[in-house]
Design a protein around this motif. Sequence first.
Motif, PDB file in Angstrom:
ATOM      1  N   GLU A  73       0.981  -1.204   0.100  1.00 14.19           N
ATOM      2  CA  GLU A  73       0.076  -0.146  -0.005  1.00 14.19           C
ATOM      3  C   GLU A  73       0.772   1.207  -0.095  1.00 14.19           C
ATOM      4  O   GLU A  73       0.396   2.265  -0.400  1.00 14.19           O
ATOM      5  N   CYS A  74       2.082   1.154   0.442  1.00 18.58           N
ATOM      6  CA  CYS A  74       2.816   2.622   0.705  1.00 18.58           C
ATOM      7  C   CYS A  74       4.319   1.958   0.372  1.00 18.58           C
ATOM      8  O   CYS A  74       4.617   1.096   1.247  1.00 18.58           O
ATOM      9  N   SER A  75       5.057   2.592  -0.283  1.00 20.93           N
ATOM     10  CA  SER A  75       6.700   2.220  -0.664  1.00 20.93           C
ATOM     11  C   SER A  75       7.618   3.196  -0.198  1.00 20.93           C
ATOM     12  O   SER A  75       8.788   3.071  -0.310  1.00 20.93           O
ATOM     13  N   THR A  76       7.074   4.526   0.109  1.00 18.36           N
ATOM     14  CA  THR A  76       8.105   5.609   0.254  1.00 18.36           C
ATOM     15  C   THR A  76       8.097   6.351   1.638  1.00 18.36           C
ATOM     16  O   THR A  76       6.973   6.348   1.997  1.00 18.36           O
ATOM     17  N   GLY A  77       9.162   7.011   2.002  1.00 15.56           N
ATOM     18  CA  GLY A  77       8.897   7.763   3.250  1.00 15.56           C
ATOM     19  C   GLY A  77      10.267   8.600   3.336  1.00 15.56           C
ATOM     20  O   GLY A  77      11.051   8.473   2.561  1.00 15.56           O
ATOM     21  N   HIS A  78      10.202   8.833   4.801  1.00 16.30           N
ATOM     22  CA  HIS A  78      11.458   9.634   5.430  1.00 16.30           C
ATOM     23  C   HIS A  78      11.897   8.916   6.422  1.00 16.30           C
ATOM     24  O   HIS A  78      10.970   8.202   7.319  1.00 16.30           O
ATOM     25  N   PHE A  79      12.983   8.850   7.061  1.00 20.19           N
ATOM     26  CA  PHE A  79      13.697   8.310   8.259  1.00 20.19           C
ATOM     27  C   PHE A  79      14.587   8.963   8.897  1.00 20.19           C
ATOM     28  O   PHE A  79      15.233   9.845   8.171  1.00 20.19           O
ATOM     29  N   THR A  80      14.721   8.800  10.204  1.00 26.37           N
ATOM     30  CA  THR A  80      15.743   9.382  10.998  1.00 26.37           C
ATOM     31  C   THR A  80      16.294   8.181  11.747  1.00 26.37           C
ATOM     32  O   THR A  80      15.818   7.213  12.170  1.00 26.37           O
ATOM     33  N   THR A  81      17.767   8.652  12.187  1.00 23.24           N
ATOM     34  CA  THR A  81      18.360   7.456  13.260  1.00 23.24           C
ATOM     35  C   THR A  81      18.827   8.536  14.383  1.00 23.24           C
ATOM     36  O   THR A  81      19.081   9.620  14.105  1.00 23.24           O
ATOM     37  N   ASP A  82      18.859   7.903  15.471  1.00 20.56           N
ATOM     38  CA  ASP A  82      19.431   8.529  16.586  1.00 20.56           C
ATOM     39  C   ASP A  82      19.877   7.296  17.412  1.00 20.56           C
ATOM     40  O   ASP A  82      19.112   6.553  18.076  1.00 20.56           O
ATOM     41  N   GLY A  83      21.187   7.220  17.433  1.00 22.62           N
ATOM     42  CA  GLY A  83      21.818   6.169  18.271  1.00 22.62           C
ATOM     43  C   GLY A  83      21.563   4.885  17.684  1.00 22.62           C
ATOM     44  O   GLY A  83      21.788   4.566  16.316  1.00 22.62           O
ATOM     45  N   ASN A  84      20.980   3.833  18.158  1.00 26.00           N
ATOM     46  CA  ASN A  84      20.377   2.795  17.621  1.00 26.00           C
ATOM     47  C   ASN A  84      19.101   2.706  17.383  1.00 26.00           C
ATOM     48  O   ASN A  84      18.578   1.584  17.104  1.00 26.00           O
ATOM     49  N   ILE A  85      18.520   3.876  17.237  1.00 30.33           N
ATOM     50  CA  ILE A  85      17.083   3.814  16.954  1.00 30.33           C
ATOM     51  C   ILE A  85      16.686   4.339  15.437  1.00 30.33           C
ATOM     52  O   ILE A  85      17.393   5.432  15.115  1.00 30.33           O
ATOM     53  N   LEU A  86      15.861   3.870  14.803  1.00 28.97           N
ATOM     54  CA  LEU A  86      15.426   3.869  13.394  1.00 28.97           C
ATOM     55  C   LEU A  86      13.966   4.258  13.410  1.00 28.97           C
ATOM     56  O   LEU A  86      13.202   3.461  13.793  1.00 28.97           O
ATOM     57  N   GLU A  87      13.642   5.379  12.702  1.00 29.59           N
ATOM     58  CA  GLU A  87      12.283   5.680  12.797  1.00 29.59           C
ATOM     59  C   GLU A  87      11.859   5.872  11.361  1.00 29.59           C
ATOM     60  O   GLU A  87      12.320   6.602  10.501  1.00 29.59           O
ATOM     61  N   LEU A  88      11.014   5.100  10.773  1.00 26.52           N
ATOM     62  CA  LEU A  88      10.412   5.212   9.328  1.00 26.52           C
ATOM     63  C   LEU A  88       9.214   5.888   9.361  1.00 26.52           C
ATOM     64  O   LEU A  88       7.921   5.600  10.224  1.00 26.52           O
ATOM     65  N   ASP A  89       9.063   6.958   8.635  1.00 23.23           N
ATOM     66  CA  ASP A  89       7.589   7.730   8.344  1.00 23.23           C
ATOM     67  C   ASP A  89       7.196   7.638   6.938  1.00 23.23           C
ATOM     68  O   ASP A  89       7.754   8.287   6.002  1.00 23.23           O
TER      69      ASP A  89
END
Length: 136
Positions: A73-89
Amino acid sequence: MKSLFLTILFSCLFISCDRDENSIKNTSIIGTWRLTQAKISDGGLDTKWKLVKNGEQYTFNADSTFTSTQFSECSTGHFTTDGNILELDYDCDNFNTGLENSAGKLTRYFRVENNTLFLNPSNCIEECTYKLKKIK
């Protein structure tokens, strides 16, 4: 003269600021990765790595964008990393997996070792680790 100096100083500071939400603090994740193995516990003792055929693929770009084949349903976005944390938006309107955090992002713990990306969803109670190999 003093007010001119302060105006220039604050202008330079404002222009040089980077939006923290778009920063990539760990660049080792940049590249294209394919899921090859998974270790998921059902509460028992058997938590061995299992091969994954035709695993999903992620591409993380230096401009904080990503593509993924995990969800049709959705294949694109933006991500951030901070230390060992990855966030997918994910970018798609009204897209929701039901696993997002309160900010609407998927959170994963990650580490990179020898061209292997290990992902652990933050919402797992038992063992769940995904192993992705770098392909580009």
